[in-house]
Write a protein that holds these residues in place. Structure first.
Motif, PDB file in Angstrom:
ATOM      1  N   PHE A 200     -82.567  33.632   6.830  1.00  0.00           N
ATOM      2  CA  PHE A 200     -81.772  32.761   7.702  1.00  0.00           C
ATOM      3  C   PHE A 200     -81.781  31.329   7.189  1.00  0.00           C
ATOM      4  CE2 PHE A 200     -80.995  30.499  11.804  1.00  0.00           C
ATOM      5  CZ  PHE A 200     -79.751  31.057  12.075  1.00  0.00           C
ATOM      6  N   GLY A 201     -82.951  30.864   6.753  1.00  0.00           N
ATOM      7  CA  GLY A 201     -83.036  29.505   6.219  1.00  0.00           C
ATOM      8  C   GLY A 201     -82.198  29.336   4.967  1.00  0.00           C
ATOM      9  N   THR A 202     -82.237  30.346   4.078  1.00  0.00           N
ATOM     10  CA  THR A 202     -81.438  30.278   2.850  1.00  0.00           C
ATOM     11  C   THR A 202     -79.948  30.304   3.160  1.00  0.00           C
ATOM     12  OG1 THR A 202     -83.187  31.445   1.626  1.00  0.00           O
ATOM     13  CG2 THR A 202     -81.008  31.363   0.607  1.00  0.00           C
ATOM     14  N   ALA A 203     -79.552  31.192   4.077  1.00  0.00           N
ATOM     15  CA  ALA A 203     -78.137  31.295   4.438  1.00  0.00           C
ATOM     16  C   ALA A 203     -77.613  29.984   5.008  1.00  0.00           C
ATOM     17  CB  ALA A 203     -77.934  32.439   5.440  1.00  0.00           C
ATOM     18  N   LEU A 204     -78.349  29.410   5.972  1.00  0.00           N
ATOM     19  CA  LEU A 204     -77.909  28.157   6.578  1.00  0.00           C
ATOM     20  C   LEU A 204     -77.917  27.008   5.571  1.00  0.00           C
ATOM     21  CD1 LEU A 204     -79.385  27.916  10.187  1.00  0.00           C
ATOM     22  CD2 LEU A 204     -77.004  28.078   9.508  1.00  0.00           C
ATOM     23  N   ARG A 243     -84.531  45.460  13.111  1.00  0.00           N
ATOM     24  CA  ARG A 243     -85.661  46.350  12.842  1.00  0.00           C
ATOM     25  C   ARG A 243     -87.009  45.654  12.945  1.00  0.00           C
ATOM     26  NH1 ARG A 243     -83.257  49.364   7.386  1.00  0.00           N
ATOM     27  NH2 ARG A 243     -81.450  50.343   8.406  1.00  0.00           N
ATOM     28  N   ALA A 244     -87.015  44.323  12.954  1.00  0.00           N
ATOM     29  CA  ALA A 244     -88.271  43.569  12.935  1.00  0.00           C
ATOM     30  C   ALA A 244     -89.013  43.703  14.265  1.00  0.00           C
ATOM     31  CB  ALA A 244     -87.988  42.105  12.627  1.00  0.00           C
ATOM     32  N   LYS A 245     -90.354  43.785  14.188  1.00  0.00           N
ATOM     33  CA  LYS A 245     -91.162  43.859  15.403  1.00  0.00           C
ATOM     34  C   LYS A 245     -91.175  42.527  16.153  1.00  0.00           C
ATOM     35  CE  LYS A 245     -94.309  47.448  13.700  1.00  0.00           C
ATOM     36  NZ  LYS A 245     -95.716  47.797  13.379  1.00  0.00           N
ATOM     37  N   ALA A 246     -91.175  41.431  15.406  1.00  0.00           N
ATOM     38  CA  ALA A 246     -91.168  40.094  16.019  1.00  0.00           C
ATOM     39  C   ALA A 246     -90.067  39.272  15.358  1.00  0.00           C
ATOM     40  CB  ALA A 246     -92.522  39.425  15.845  1.00  0.00           C
ATOM     41  N   PRO A 247     -88.804  39.564  15.687  1.00  0.00           N
ATOM     42  CA  PRO A 247     -87.691  38.918  14.986  1.00  0.00           C
ATOM     43  C   PRO A 247     -87.622  37.414  15.238  1.00  0.00           C
ATOM     44  CG  PRO A 247     -86.883  40.096  16.912  1.00  0.00           C
ATOM     45  CD  PRO A 247     -88.337  40.457  16.755  1.00  0.00           C
ATOM     46  N   LEU A 248     -87.143  36.693  14.225  1.00  0.00           N
ATOM     47  CA  LEU A 248     -86.911  35.260  14.381  1.00  0.00           C
ATOM     48  C   LEU A 248     -85.942  35.016  15.518  1.00  0.00           C
ATOM     49  CD1 LEU A 248     -87.072  32.304  13.340  1.00  0.00           C
ATOM     50  CD2 LEU A 248     -85.174  32.863  11.813  1.00  0.00           C
TER      51      LEU A 248
END
Length: 478
Positions: A200-204, A243-248
């Protein structure tokens, strides 16, 4: 005796005020800074763009950090970093040192922005948040006015370095007060979503850097590739988040139509209406020949009206929900942009512009408290920080895009370097060039209308959110 909630709200308002002062005060001082540091306009424009770029990229991540490690810690630390960055800006010996110091300042500002909405939501029940956000809108509008007025006075009489030094005593006092009254509640310790943060950081970063560079270079293959790669990275990010257990960013929360529409309305409102202010200042300076200070002073009445109406509009949204006041607010902004697109010419009465700025200020005061309150009212407690950060990310990205729209629209009719100089108050247009520039501004205002119409539709179809009181929450818990 002043209550802790009142003091807490004061700390948040001070943070918003400092950010607003800094966003407007630098624009007015930039020509002087260019001369004093022996730099050039295309380098120094990054004094503005680095701030917007960092704020757009970091706020979501820093909001999530606040969820896990404590919003008060992140917010109060942001005050300290912002104050240190301001002091470093003031002592800058070169253009690149100043840009780097602005980056430090932007990190602190992002830490505050990302968590301010969540802090209000932690300490104010849903039926009082509109009023609280109304007071934070006072901080923004008063800060913008102070930036406009103080920017011209300080730069002219004392020197540009003091536009940064002025933040230091305010930051010290606010930091001490913040550590005293802003405490961590609703802290939810979760694992760090490493892959989500990186993607997300790279995309933004790619999207916002490409967009920011477009303001200086125009359409170029390099910028187009950066933006396309950034947009492409959002697709694997969404897959990983599911799919992440603790998504951003918990994708599930976006099943809430009110939340999703409110967030997107914020983005399109920032993109559409902030460009209107930029374009208007370009017109007043480049075509009407006003100084940056005098041009900006014409917009002060709009900010004053917004400051007065903001808390009242917030209370209204507490009673009837956000949809009606927020949508009416955007409608007023559309009206203003539309009238500018057809009536702005070489000799438009300045009092007419003041009148439209008042209408626009009224629209802003109706939209911001209601929409911000709507976002937080529809956010689960464990996601207050990440969604508050997302709100600021979308808003900051919209502000950045509005700047790109302004410069790009102006450069369709006059050379880009002249457009920069007009915006910064270092060049006036005369004769046929002014007429061409007016045509470009008309087209740009119409683009703003189109963007704001999207925001209006999103605001209108968001649905009616459910507001609960502390009593209601207690009953449900039992």
């Amino acid at each position: 005796m002043v209550s802790n909630r009142t003091l807490l709200l004061l700390v948040v308002v001070l943070g918003v005020l400092m950010g607003a002062v800094d966003s407007t005060i630098v624009i007015l001082a930039l020509p002087t800074i260019v001369t004093d540091l022996h730099s050039n306009l295309f380098t120094m424009i990054w004094v503005i763009l680095i701030y917007l770029l960092e704020a757009a990229v970091l706020t979501t991540q820093l909001g999530r950090l606040g969820d896990s490690y404590g919003r008060a810690k992140v917010y109060n630390s942001g005050f300290i970093i912002f104050t240190i960055g301001s002091a470093l800006c003031g002592v800058s010996p070169s253009a690149y040192f100043l840009i780097g110091s602005r980056g430090i300042q932007a990190l602190g500002a992002s830490m505050m922005q990302a968590n301010s909405g969540a802090i209000i939501s932690d300490h104010f029940p849903p039926n009082e948040r509109g009023k609280a956000f109304g007071y934070t809108s006072i901080g923004w509008n008063v800060g913008a006015v102070l930036g406009i007025v103080l920017g011209g006075i300080i730069t002219t009489l004392i020197g540009w370095r003091y536009i940064f030094y002025i933040n230091v005593p305010i930051g010290v006092v606010a930091s001490l007060l913040g550590f005293r009254v802003v405490k961590d509640v609703n802290r939810v310790k979760r694992d760090v979503d490493v892959y989500g943060v990186i993607l997300f950081g790279t995309a933004l970063s790619l999207i916002t850097y490409g967009s920011a560079d477009m303001a200086g270079e125009g359409l170029a293959l390099k910028n187009e590739i950066l933006i396309l790669i950034g947009l492409g990275l959002l697709f694997p990010f969404i897959v990983i988040e599911k799919r992440a257990k603790a998504p951003l960013i918990d994708i599930i929360v976006f099943r809430n139509r009110v939340l999703t529409a409110s967030l997107l309305a914020s983005f399109f409102q920032s993109t559409g209406y902030l460009s209107t202010a930029f374009l208007l200042i370009m017109y007043l300076q480049g075509i009407r020949g006003l100084s940056p200070l005098n041009a900006s002073l014409l917009l002060v009445p709009g900010y004053v009206i917004a400051s007065m109406v903001g808390p009242l509009a917030g209370r209204l949204s507490d009673k009837i929900g956000a949809r009606t006041p927020a949508t009416v607010g955007i409608g007023l902004m559309i009206l203003v942009s539309f009238l500018y697109s057809y009536t702005l010419n070489l000799d438009t009465p300045l009092i007419y512009i003041v009148g439209l700025s008042v209408i626009g200020g009224l629209g802003s005061s109706l939209f911001y408290p209601a929409n911000n309150s709507s976002v937080m009212a529809n956010t689960p407690k464990h996601s207050y920080g990440s969604i508050s950060g997302m709100l600021r990310t979308l808003s900051n990205t919209g502000i950045l895009m509005s700047y790109v729209i302004s410069i790009t629209a102006a450069s369709l009719t006059i050379p880009r370097y002249v457009a920069f100089q007009v915006f910064l108050g270092t060049s006036d247009l005369i004769g046929g060039v002014a007429g061409k520039f007016i045509n470009g501004l008309h087209s740009a205002f119409l683009v703003s209308v189109g963007v704001l119409v999207v925001a209006l539709v999103l605001s209108a179809v968001r649905g009616k959110e459910v507001r609960t009181t502390q009593v209601d929450v207690a009953r449900r818990a039992n």
